[in-house]
Design a protein around this motif. Structure first.
Motif, short mmCIF file in Angstrom:
data_model
loop_
_atom_site.label_atom_id
_atom_site.label_comp_id
_atom_site.label_asym_id
_atom_site.label_seq_id
_atom_site.Cartn_x
_atom_site.Cartn_y
_atom_site.Cartn_z
N ASP A 1 -4.10 8.01 -4.20
CA ASP A 1 -2.87 7.37 -5.22
C ASP A 1 -2.75 8.18 -6.51
O ASP A 1 -3.49 7.75 -7.72
CB ASP A 1 -4.32 6.18 -5.55
N ALA B 1 1.31 6.06 -1.88
CA ALA B 1 -0.19 7.47 -1.58
C ALA B 1 0.96 8.36 -1.68
O ALA B 1 1.85 8.69 -0.98
CB ALA B 1 -0.83 7.40 -0.54
N VAL C 1 -8.88 4.06 -1.67
CA VAL C 1 -8.01 4.19 -2.94
C VAL C 1 -8.48 5.14 -3.48
O VAL C 1 -8.91 4.83 -4.78
CB VAL C 1 -7.16 3.20 -2.85
N THR D 1 -0.07 -0.18 6.38
CA THR D 1 0.58 -0.52 5.84
C THR D 1 -0.17 -1.69 5.25
O THR D 1 -0.87 -2.18 6.58
CB THR D 1 2.12 -0.66 5.99
N LEU E 1 0.55 -1.42 -0.15
CA LEU E 1 -0.20 0.33 -0.26
C LEU E 1 0.40 1.19 0.21
O LEU E 1 0.60 2.34 0.54
CB LEU E 1 -1.24 -0.08 1.01
N THR E 2 1.59 0.45 -0.35
CA THR E 2 2.99 2.15 -0.70
C THR E 2 2.86 2.82 -1.90
O THR E 2 2.46 2.59 -2.93
CB THR E 2 4.52 1.79 -0.57
N THR F 1 -7.55 6.23 -7.00
CA THR F 1 -7.39 6.68 -8.37
C THR F 1 -7.87 8.23 -9.34
O THR F 1 -8.95 7.38 -10.06
CB THR F 1 -7.37 5.09 -8.53
N ILE G 1 -0.66 1.85 -6.45
CA ILE G 1 -1.38 1.53 -5.52
C ILE G 1 -2.29 0.09 -6.66
O ILE G 1 -2.26 -0.66 -6.80
CB ILE G 1 -2.78 1.58 -3.99
#
Length: 616
Positions: A392, A307, A362, A317, A304-305, A364, A397
């Motif tokens: 994101d 962002a 998330v 995480t 989950l890195t 995006t 992600i």
């Protein structure tokens, strides 16, 4: 290697398109110089500059676009000076000595024993300037490269593909330059017309600079139909299509896909962290009174890195979530399918938070304005999103999960294993049963009970029972279709449009002075109109205010009349409304969906931005 070859061939074919015309004067201005020391360095600089700028523009966001504009202005000034010194060499003689030296270097003219010649460096610099100005047509091959770069992020592979494309174009130009050089030499030797040819080259360079400064390179030339190039590029793409890697969706028992309730990404990144399905979980039910769902192990949760920001939470995480059941929702705030899913996501987050469920959104983006953190923060607040949201904006992600859809739900058990996923809205009962089963497996006790039945309002209201006959329609030229105003779209320049006498179903038109760029249509003067003939219960439109956030008033009509009881959440009965932010607006919500309707929106103030129609 195959993709590099195809990219190179796509660049070679650029010589057949009108988009190469603006750079030809700069190329042929050096037709009288040795190719190895002048033409080749210039073409090399052009290829490197284009590949670098195109890579940054594809992945870097709005700040790169702004930066490239400054570089474009500097390049226009530099090449204008080059043209002036070709046309009027006496001008350079009258300038102060430092300016003379600079002008001579930029124009590639240095005096050495009475013979004019250019250094490799000056030719390379001229090529860099030309590469900053060059805006080739985004045919199938270049479009494939740029769209993939936007979703997959910066990489050596992306830069190599763009460099291969530019190298192909420069190969064609090199051939033209060698031929032009022989022709130039023959004419100069027989007619002694070198001075006039040099001045003609200066005129051509200045004309090219003027055309580029006025936007004719991306406006007028982009409207010229050169079907041969696109047809050849398309044939190349089709030849290799079968060999391209594709994201493989898991077997049906593991995932639900509601094709009527999702948005497919414009280009689909290759799955990075998808794992092959493992053995099925135990079929024994862990929820009393409920048959067990066959939830197979689809692999460990992806990192989950990456962002750019976290909302409603400190950074989470995969390790910190171990022991929790996690629901991950990929969404973007202007997507109608995502918005209609939110009432259920919010209800699950509230109902099961004490039982050990963590809901993680998330965000995006699809459009550039959705990359702005302030816009995402405002949207989460206005939409009532209280669960953690990872912003994101760089697709980090998204790529880690190999995702392709908005919305996309991933269900993760307490051991950090993905056990189910759902693409698109719908199938809510099954999704909640998955949550209940994963919580029971984690030892949270009996969590069965009545399933949630939230009622969304406005843009979050449920879709109609029957699918709309009108589909998502983009207004930016990259994805626009069914545009009915005479003369078609003028890319990246303001133009007065007229509405046609009538529209067929799913056609749209503009009236007034508009500028259309890659992802939106922008109104230049007040009282412009946008019309669409649609067949659906609901009509939504993604809109943005004038520059600086200045509100824009608008008025909506249906078949030429106020919408009355058929008005949407963002209009009143008379069709009046205000654009106060960059978001999705519900403009029509009919009681029935029985016939075609002609929708028209008039913007009473200048500066309105329109992105995409969606229906429900």
């Amino acid at each position: 290697m195959l993709l590099l070859i195809v990219a190179y061939l796509g660049g070679v074919l650029t010589i057949l398109s009108p988009c190469i015309l603006p750079v030809l004067p700069f190329v042929f201005a050096r037709a009288d110089r040795p190719f190895r020391s002048h033409g080749l360095p210039m073409l090399l600089g052009m290829a490197l500059a284009f590949a670098a700028i195109a890579t940054l523009a594809a992945v870097g966001g709005n700040w790169v676009v702004t930066l490239n504009q400054y570089g474009r202005y500097a390049a226009i000034a530099m090449l204008a000076l080059f043209g002036v010194t070709l046309l009027f060499p006496s001008v350079a003689d009258r300038l102060a000595r430092p300016l003379v030296a600079l002008g001579m270097r930029l124009s590639g003219q240095e005096q050495n024993q009475g013979q004019a010649h250019a250094s490799v460096f000056s030719a390379l610099l001229l090529g860099v300037g030309t590469g900053l100005l060059w805006a080739p047509c985004a045919g199938p091959i270049l479009g494939l490269i740029l769209t993939g770069a936007a979703l997959n992020g910066a990489s050596i592979g992306t830069s190599l593909l763009l460099l291969a494309y530019a190298a192909g174009a420069c190969t064609s130009l090199a051939a033209a330059l060698l031929f032009g050089g022989r022709l130039f030499s023959a004419m100069k030797g027989s007619l002694h017309a070198g001075e006039w040819l040099r001045r003609a080259a200066g005129v051509a360079v200045l004309a090219g600079v003027g055309a580029i400064a006025l936007g004719l390179d991306t406006g007028l030339l982009s409207q010229i139909s050169f079907g041969t190039t696109s047809a050849l590029e398309k044939a190349l793409v089709e030849k290799i299509d079968a060999g391209l890697p594709r994201h493989q969706a898991p077997p049906e028992p593991q995932a639900g896909v509601d094709r009527g309730g999702l948005m497919l990404a414009a280009a689909q990144p290759e799955a990075v962290a998808s794992a092959p399905a493992a053995s099925p979980a135990s079929p024994t039910s862990t929820v009393p009174g409920k048959p067990a769902l066959n939830l197979r192990d689809e692999g460990a949760i992806a990192p989950l890195t990456g962002a750019t920001e976290w909302i409603n939470s400190t950074p989470l995480t995969a390790e910190s979530l171990r022991g929790k059941v996690v629901l991950i929702d990929f969404w973007t705030y202007s997507c109608i399918n995502c918005l209609r899913t939110l009432p259920y996501i919010n209800a699950w987050a509230e109902k099961y938070k004490d039982a050990g469920l963590v809901v993680l959104g998330v965000h995006t983006p699809e459009f550039a304005f959705e990359r702005l953190p302030a816009n995402v923060r405002r949207a989460t607040r206005d939409l009532g999103v209280g669960f953690p949201v990872a912003v994101d904006s760089n697709y980090a992600i998204w790529r880690a999960f190999g995702n392709q859809y908005w919305p996309a739900l991933y269900f993760v058990d307490a051991q950090g294993r993905v056990r189910h996923h759902q693409f698109g809205e719908g199938m809510y009962d099954k999704s909640e049963q998955v949550i209940q089963q994963l919580l029971a497996e984690a030892g949270r006790g009996a969590v069965a009970g009545p399933l949630v039945k939230p009622e969304g309002r406005g843009t979050q209201a449920a879709a109609a029972d029957t699918l709309p006959e009108s589909g998502e329609t983009y207004l930016g030229y990259e994805r626009a279709n069914r545009f009915a105003s005479p003369g078609g779209i003028a890319n990246d320049r303001a133009r007065a449009y007229q509405a046609p006498a009538s529209l067929r179903t799913n056609q749209w038109s503009l009236d007034g002075e508009w500028k259309i760029d890659a992802e939106r249509a922008m109104l230049e003067r007040a009282n412009g109109r946008l019309a669409y003939r649609f067949h659906a219960r609901d009509l939504h439109l993604v809109l943005g205010p004038a520059p600086g956030g200045k509100p824009v008033r608008f008025r909506v009509t249906l078949d030429g009349q106020p919408p009355l009881a058929d008005h949407g959440a963002d209009t009143d009965a008379q069709g009046n409304g205000v654009i106060d932010g960059q978001r999705l607006y519900q403009l029509v919500r009919q009681k029935a969906n029985e016939k075609d309707r002609v929708f028209e929106i008039e913007f009473l103030d200048a500066g309105a931005q329109a992105y995409v129609f969606t229906f429900g």
